[in-house]
Design a protein around this motif. Sequence first.
Motif, mmCIF file in Angstrom:
data_model
loop_
_atom_site.group_PDB
_atom_site.id
_atom_site.type_symbol
_atom_site.label_atom_id
_atom_site.label_comp_id
_atom_site.label_asym_id
_atom_site.label_seq_id
_atom_site.Cartn_x
_atom_site.Cartn_y
_atom_site.Cartn_z
ATOM 1 N N ASP A 1 -4.691 -13.451 -14.642
ATOM 2 C CA ASP A 1 -3.523 -13.303 -15.497
ATOM 3 C C ASP A 1 -2.525 -12.338 -14.847
ATOM 4 O O ASP A 1 -2.860 -11.167 -14.628
ATOM 5 C CB ASP A 1 -3.969 -12.763 -16.862
ATOM 6 N N PRO A 2 -1.301 -12.803 -14.538
ATOM 7 C CA PRO A 2 -0.309 -11.929 -13.897
ATOM 8 C C PRO A 2 0.099 -10.727 -14.753
ATOM 9 O O PRO A 2 0.684 -9.786 -14.249
ATOM 10 C CB PRO A 2 0.893 -12.842 -13.658
ATOM 11 N N LYS A 3 -0.223 -10.761 -16.044
ATOM 12 C CA LYS A 3 0.077 -9.612 -16.908
ATOM 13 C C LYS A 3 -0.993 -8.529 -16.779
ATOM 14 O O LYS A 3 -0.765 -7.394 -17.182
ATOM 15 C CB LYS A 3 0.202 -10.062 -18.359
ATOM 16 N N LYS A 4 -2.163 -8.884 -16.239
ATOM 17 C CA LYS A 4 -3.249 -7.926 -16.043
ATOM 18 C C LYS A 4 -3.451 -7.592 -14.571
ATOM 19 O O LYS A 4 -3.745 -6.460 -14.213
ATOM 20 C CB LYS A 4 -4.554 -8.470 -16.627
ATOM 21 N N ARG B 1 -9.766 -6.711 -12.845
ATOM 22 C CA ARG B 1 -9.059 -5.899 -11.861
ATOM 23 C C ARG B 1 -10.079 -5.083 -11.065
ATOM 24 O O ARG B 1 -10.990 -4.492 -11.634
ATOM 25 C CB ARG B 1 -8.098 -4.941 -12.561
ATOM 26 N N ASP B 2 -9.871 -5.053 -9.760
ATOM 27 C CA ASP B 2 -10.740 -4.218 -8.919
ATOM 28 C C ASP B 2 -10.271 -2.772 -8.936
ATOM 29 O O ASP B 2 -11.075 -1.854 -8.836
ATOM 30 C CB ASP B 2 -10.752 -4.734 -7.476
ATOM 31 N N LEU B 3 -8.961 -2.589 -9.012
ATOM 32 C CA LEU B 3 -8.361 -1.262 -9.017
ATOM 33 C C LEU B 3 -7.170 -1.248 -9.960
ATOM 34 O O LEU B 3 -6.604 -2.301 -10.271
ATOM 35 C CB LEU B 3 -7.841 -0.881 -7.623
ATOM 36 N N MET B 4 -6.792 -0.060 -10.355
ATOM 37 C CA MET B 4 -5.514 0.175 -11.013
ATOM 38 C C MET B 4 -4.794 1.192 -10.136
ATOM 39 O O MET B 4 -5.432 2.084 -9.558
ATOM 40 C CB MET B 4 -5.692 0.756 -12.418
ATOM 41 N N ILE B 5 -3.481 1.019 -10.020
ATOM 42 C CA ILE B 5 -2.695 2.013 -9.301
ATOM 43 C C ILE B 5 -1.606 2.519 -10.228
ATOM 44 O O ILE B 5 -1.201 1.825 -11.164
ATOM 45 C CB ILE B 5 -2.095 1.460 -7.987
ATOM 46 N N GLU B 6 -1.153 3.727 -9.949
ATOM 47 C CA GLU B 6 -0.073 4.323 -10.730
ATOM 48 C C GLU B 6 1.066 4.674 -9.792
ATOM 49 O O GLU B 6 0.875 5.404 -8.815
ATOM 50 C CB GLU B 6 -0.553 5.581 -11.440
ATOM 51 N N ILE B 7 2.237 4.146 -10.089
ATOM 52 C CA ILE B 7 3.437 4.454 -9.316
ATOM 53 C C ILE B 7 4.535 4.803 -10.311
ATOM 54 O O ILE B 7 4.869 4.003 -11.185
ATOM 55 C CB ILE B 7 3.878 3.269 -8.431
ATOM 56 N N ASP B 8 5.078 5.989 -10.169
ATOM 57 C CA ASP B 8 6.162 6.446 -11.046
ATOM 58 C C ASP B 8 5.829 6.270 -12.518
ATOM 59 O O ASP B 8 6.668 5.824 -13.313
ATOM 60 C CB ASP B 8 7.473 5.734 -10.703
ATOM 61 N N GLY B 9 4.602 6.579 -12.894
ATOM 62 C CA GLY B 9 4.202 6.506 -14.296
ATOM 63 C C GLY B 9 3.891 5.112 -14.806
ATOM 64 O O GLY B 9 3.558 4.941 -15.970
ATOM 65 N N LYS B 10 3.976 4.120 -13.934
ATOM 66 C CA LYS B 10 3.654 2.741 -14.314
ATOM 67 C C LYS B 10 2.318 2.364 -13.692
ATOM 68 O O LYS B 10 2.025 2.737 -12.559
ATOM 69 C CB LYS B 10 4.745 1.773 -13.845
ATOM 70 N N PHE B 11 1.542 1.593 -14.444
ATOM 71 C CA PHE B 11 0.226 1.168 -13.974
ATOM 72 C C PHE B 11 0.236 -0.309 -13.619
ATOM 73 O O PHE B 11 0.832 -1.118 -14.334
ATOM 74 C CB PHE B 11 -0.836 1.456 -15.040
ATOM 75 N N TYR B 12 -0.447 -0.645 -12.529
ATOM 76 C CA TYR B 12 -0.520 -2.020 -12.041
ATOM 77 C C TYR B 12 -1.978 -2.375 -11.742
ATOM 78 O O TYR B 12 -2.682 -1.583 -11.109
ATOM 79 C CB TYR B 12 0.311 -2.190 -10.761
ATOM 80 N N GLY B 13 -2.383 -3.563 -12.176
ATOM 81 C CA GLY B 13 -3.706 -4.064 -11.865
ATOM 82 C C GLY B 13 -3.726 -4.673 -10.474
ATOM 83 O O GLY B 13 -2.787 -5.362 -10.071
ATOM 84 N N VAL B 14 -4.805 -4.428 -9.748
ATOM 85 C CA VAL B 14 -4.938 -4.888 -8.362
ATOM 86 C C VAL B 14 -6.225 -5.691 -8.223
ATOM 87 O O VAL B 14 -7.294 -5.250 -8.650
ATOM 88 C CB VAL B 14 -4.971 -3.690 -7.387
ATOM 89 N N GLN B 15 -6.127 -6.853 -7.625
ATOM 90 C CA GLN B 15 -7.289 -7.669 -7.286
ATOM 91 C C GLN B 15 -7.386 -7.703 -5.766
ATOM 92 O O GLN B 15 -6.410 -8.042 -5.073
ATOM 93 C CB GLN B 15 -7.151 -9.084 -7.843
ATOM 94 N N VAL B 16 -8.536 -7.321 -5.236
ATOM 95 C CA VAL B 16 -8.757 -7.259 -3.789
ATOM 96 C C VAL B 16 -9.619 -8.447 -3.373
ATOM 97 O O VAL B 16 -10.654 -8.716 -3.979
ATOM 98 C CB VAL B 16 -9.451 -5.940 -3.388
ATOM 99 N N LYS B 17 -9.180 -9.147 -2.344
ATOM 100 C CA LYS B 17 -9.953 -10.241 -1.751
ATOM 101 C C LYS B 17 -10.199 -9.898 -0.293
ATOM 102 O O LYS B 17 -9.270 -9.520 0.429
ATOM 103 C CB LYS B 17 -9.208 -11.576 -1.864
ATOM 104 N N THR B 18 -11.435 -10.016 0.132
ATOM 105 C CA THR B 18 -11.827 -9.573 1.467
ATOM 106 C C THR B 18 -12.522 -10.692 2.230
ATOM 107 O O THR B 18 -13.375 -11.386 1.671
ATOM 108 C CB THR B 18 -12.790 -8.369 1.354
#
Length: 140
Positions: free
Chosen positions: A81-84, A36-53
């Motif tokens: 992995d869509p879970k990560k 994961r390049d980043l993690m974000i937090e929205i409403d107490g939930k965390f999501y892994g983010v992959q950035v392609k440039t």
Amino acid sequence: MAHITQHRGKAGENIVSSFFLSKGINTFSPDASSSRDLMIEIDGKFYGVQVKTVSRVDSGTSKRRRYRFYVKRNSKEGDYDPKKVHIYCFVVLNKFNGLVLFEINKGNRSAYYYYEDQITFESQDKSFKKLLKNLQLAKV
């Protein structure tokens, strides 16, 4: 000294992080190498983010100018992995200093293609709203 593609990738990550922050979404960068390049937090939930440039159009066989974003890690490791990695963020650097398109990682694609006329502020906003809806979130 870092290779230009690493600089380009880091620039894309910073653009995505700035975009999320401007929407009131906390971002976190891993200190070590990660899927994961980043993690974000929205409403107490965390999501892994992959950035392609990318910074230029694909030189493939399409008659229309398009941008190609590969989303496979490499031939050995396969898909993210869509879970990560829950979210893909695709950054085009040469359009308005970096427009971002958002997609949910469904784990079933090796590349995404966008035609040049699809890279607009309107498409950025639309894909972000769709992302929030797909994550089943209220407005940020």
